[in-house]
Enzyme design. Structure first.
Site, PDB file in Angstrom:
ATOM      1  N   GLU A 176       5.446  -8.734  -6.525  1.00  0.00           N
ATOM      2  CA  GLU A 176       5.785  -8.239  -7.861  1.00  0.00           C
ATOM      3  C   GLU A 176       6.948  -8.984  -8.512  1.00  0.00           C
ATOM      4  OE1 GLU A 176       6.310  -3.997  -7.743  1.00  0.00           O
ATOM      5  OE2 GLU A 176       4.251  -3.627  -7.167  1.00  0.00           O
ATOM      6  N   GLU A 374      -1.223  -2.924  -2.894  1.00  0.00           N
ATOM      7  CA  GLU A 374      -0.527  -1.624  -2.921  1.00  0.00           C
ATOM      8  C   GLU A 374      -1.250  -0.682  -3.859  1.00  0.00           C
ATOM      9  OE1 GLU A 374       3.648  -1.509  -3.936  1.00  0.00           O
ATOM     10  OE2 GLU A 374       4.060  -3.242  -2.659  1.00  0.00           O
TER      11      GLU A 374
HETATM   12  C1  FCB Z   1       6.094  -1.150  -5.894  1.00  0.00           C
HETATM   13  C2  FCB Z   1       6.888  -1.830  -4.815  1.00  0.00           C
HETATM   14  C3  FCB Z   1       6.948  -1.087  -3.515  1.00  0.00           C
HETATM   15  C4  FCB Z   1       7.073   0.405  -3.730  1.00  0.00           C
HETATM   16  C5  FCB Z   1       6.046   0.900  -4.715  1.00  0.00           C
HETATM   17  C6  FCB Z   1       6.087   2.387  -4.954  1.00  0.00           C
HETATM   18  O1  FCB Z   1       6.525  -1.582  -7.147  1.00  0.00           O
HETATM   19  O2  FCB Z   1       6.338  -3.092  -4.561  1.00  0.00           O
HETATM   20  O3  FCB Z   1       7.990  -1.610  -2.763  1.00  0.00           O
HETATM   21  O4  FCB Z   1       8.351   0.745  -4.052  1.00  0.00           O
HETATM   22  O5  FCB Z   1       6.220   0.245  -5.945  1.00  0.00           O
END
Ligand code: FCB
Length: 467
Positions: A176, A374
C-alpha cells in the site's frame, strides 16, 4: 453460537479453482514486538508510537503479539486454518538496523526460523519487503521524500533476497504505497507523522521507484522467483449527477488508484493527476527514465480491498475519517457516507466493490495474475461466557466477499488467491489495539490466542476449497 448455527449465509455452493491460494496476512510492526532485541534498530513506527497523542490509548508495538517469540504457535494456527500460504512482512530495521550496510545476522536468523517452521507445516511463505517500518536513520536523512531512500530499499531487498529466496517463491516489494506516502507524509496520522503535501507526492514517487529498483536488483541476482506489489484499491463513485461531483471522483481515483497502477503497470503517470498535483508540487522529483524503472514486468498484482469511496465536490473542511487530510490538491472533496452497515473501522461493507476493483484492473490494465492480499473486518469481539468468540458478522463479511471473488473468477478474471486480514488481532496502527481484525483473538494481558468462530469457518472453506 456454534459453528453449525451459522444459518444466515447463502447456501448456494461455490467452488474455487484447484490450486487456489488461501492464506492469512500480517505485518511485522503490527505483530512482532521485541523491538529492541537481537540488534533490531528503531523504525519510524517505534518513534511515532512513542510520540504522545499519536496512537489511540498510547499503545505501541513494543510487545504487540509477541510473535517474535511465539511464531511457532502462530504457524500452528495457520496450519489449523488450512492455509496454503502466509503473507507476512520483513522488518527492515531488524535486517538492516540503520537502513544500510551488512545484514544483521540475528534478524536473518529469525526469518530463517519462521520460514523453516512454515515449510515444515506445509504453509508457504509470501513475503512483503516493506510494510511501513522504515528504519529511523533513513527517516532522519529525509525519508521517502528523498530519492536516496529508493536506492537504500533496493539494496536491502537484494541483500535479503539473496538469503531467503531459496525458500520463498513470492516476493512483494511494497504494501500500500498510497498509505505510506499520504498517511505518513500528508495527513500525518501514520508514521513518520509529517504534514507536508509536496513531500508526500515525492514520497509516493520514490516508493514506486524503490519498487522498480528492488525488482531489478532481485531479478539480476536470480530471476526465477515471482515478483509483485500490493496496492490498496477503491472504487470511487460520484455521489450525485453533477460535473463537479464527477470531477471530484476523478481526482480521488487518480490519487488513490491510477497514481500507482499507471506508472507500475503502464510506465506513465496519468496526465490528469500530474495536472492536479502541479498545484501542490512540481514534477521536479520525477527524473527522465524513472517511469521505465518503475514499470518492471510483474508476475502478479496484490490487491487489498476494504470498501468503496463515494465523493462529492465541497468547499468546507473535509469530512472523511483520518484519511481526510491526505488528499493533496483535493481539498474541495467531501467523502459521503451511504449509511450502509459498517465495520468497527466505520468502513461501509460493500462486497461488490471487490468485484469492481478486480474487474477494473483486468479490463483496463490487461489480464494478469491477481491476488487479494488483504480483505477482512474489525468488529468488537468479546470472549463469551463459554470461553468462545462468536463473530458471525466477520463470517458473513468474509462469506459475501468470497462469493464475489468466485464470481470474478467465473467471469474470466485471473484471481489466484485470497489472504484474510488478519491472522490474529494486532496493533492496528493509529488505532492501537482497539480494533480487532483477527481470525484469532489475542488476549493481550496473557498473550493467549483463541481462534474465533470465523477461524473454524475459514478452515472449512480452505479444506473444501469452496463455500
Ligand atoms: C491495511 C494495512 C494493514 C491493516 C489493514 C486493516 O491498510 O495494510 O496493515 O492495518 O489495513
Amino acid at each position: 453460537m456454534t459453528d453449525t448455527e451459522i444459518t444466515h449465509l447463502s447456501a448456494e455452493p461455490v467452488a474455487f479453482p484447484a490450486g487456489f491460494v488461501w492464506g492469512a496476512a500480517s505485518a511485522s510492526y503490527q505483530i512482532e514486538g521485541a523491538t529492541t532485541e537481537d540488534g533490531r534498530g528503531p523504525s519510524v513506527w517505534d518513534t511515532f508510537a512513542h510520540t504522545p497523542g499519536a496512537i489511540l490509548g498510547g499503545d505501541t508495538g513494543d510487545v504487540a503479539c509477541d510473535h517474535y517469540h511465539r511464531y511457532r504457535e502462530d504457524v500452528g494456527l495457520l496450519a489449523d486454518l488450512g492455509a496454503t500460504h502466509y503473507r507476512f512482512s520483513l522488518a527492515w530495521p531488524r535486517l538492516q538496523p540503520g537502513g544500510r550496510g551488512p545484514l544483521n545476522e540475528a534478524g536473518v536468523g529469525f526469518y530463517d526460523r519462521l520460514i523453516d517452521e512454515l515449510l515444515a507445516r506445509d504453509v508457504r511463505p509470501w513475503v512483503t519487503l516493506y510494510h511501513w517500518d522504515l528504519p529511523q536513520e533513513l527517516e532522519d536523512a529525509g525519508g521517502w521524500p528523498e530519492r536516496d531512500t529508493a536506492h537504500r530499499f533496493a539494496d536491502y531487498a537484494a541483500a535479503v533476497y539473496a538469503r531467503l529466496a531459496d525458500r520463498v517463491e513470492n516476493w512483494t516489494t511494497l504494501n500500500e504505497p498510497w498509505c505510506a506516502a499520504y498517511l505518513g507524509y500528508a495527513s500525518g496520522v501514520h508514521a513518520p507523522g509529517r504534514r507536508e503535501p509536496a513531500a508526500s507526492v515525492s514520497a509516493a514517487h520514490h516508493l514506486m521507484l524503490g519498487h522498480g529498483l528492488a525488482i531489478q536488483a532481485m531479478r539480476a541476482h536470480d530471476a526465477s522467483r515471482s515478483f509483485g506489489v500490493t496496492v490498496n484499491l477503491y472504487p470511487v463513485d460520484p455521489a450525485g449527477d453533477s460535473d463537479a461531483g464527477r470531477d471530484a471522483a476523478r481526482r480521488i481515483d487518480a490519487l488513490m488508484n491510477r497514481q500507482f497502477l499507471d506508472p507500475m503497470l503502464r510506465g506513465a503517470y496519468p496526465a490528469d493527476l500530474l495536472r492536479d498535483l502541479a498545484e501542490v508540487t512540481g514534477s521536479g522529483h520525477i527524473l527522465e527514465g524513472d517511469t521505465q524503472v518503475i514499470a518492471q514486468p510483474l508476475d502478479f498484482l496484490g490487491v487489498n480491498y476494504y470498501s468503496r469511496h463515494v465523493v462529492r465536490a465541497g468547499d468546507g473542511p473535509r469530512q472523511a475519517p483520518d484519511a481526510a487530510s491526505a488528499w493533496p490538491a483535493s481539498n474541495d472533496v467531501e467523502f459521503v457516507s451511504r449509511g450502509l452497515p459498517a465495520t468497527e473501522m466505520g468502513w461501509e461493507i460493500d462486497p461488490q466493490g471487490l468485484y469492481d476493483v478486480l474487474s477494473r484492473v483486468h479490463r483496463e490494465y490487461g489480464p494478469m495474475p491477481l491476488y487479494v492480499t488483504e480483505n477482512g473486518a474489525a468488529f468488537a469481539d468479546e470472549i463469551g461466557p463459554d470461553g468462545e468468540i462468536a463473530d458471525p458478522a466477520r463470517v458473513a463479511y468474509l462469506d459475501s466477499h468470497f462469493r464475489v471473488a468466485a464470481r470474478a473468477i467465473q467471469d474470466g478474471i485471473d484471481l489466484r488467491g485470497y489472504f484474510v486480514w488478519a491472522l490474529t488481532d494486532n496493533f492496528e496502527w493509529a488505532w492501537g489495539y482497539s480494533r480487532r481484525f483477527g481470525l484469532v483473538y489475542l488476549d493481550y494481558a496473557t498473550q493467549r490466542r483463541i481462534p474465533k468462530q470465523s477461524a473454524r469457518w475459514l478452515a472449512q472453506v480452505t479444506r473444501r476449497n469452496g463455500l
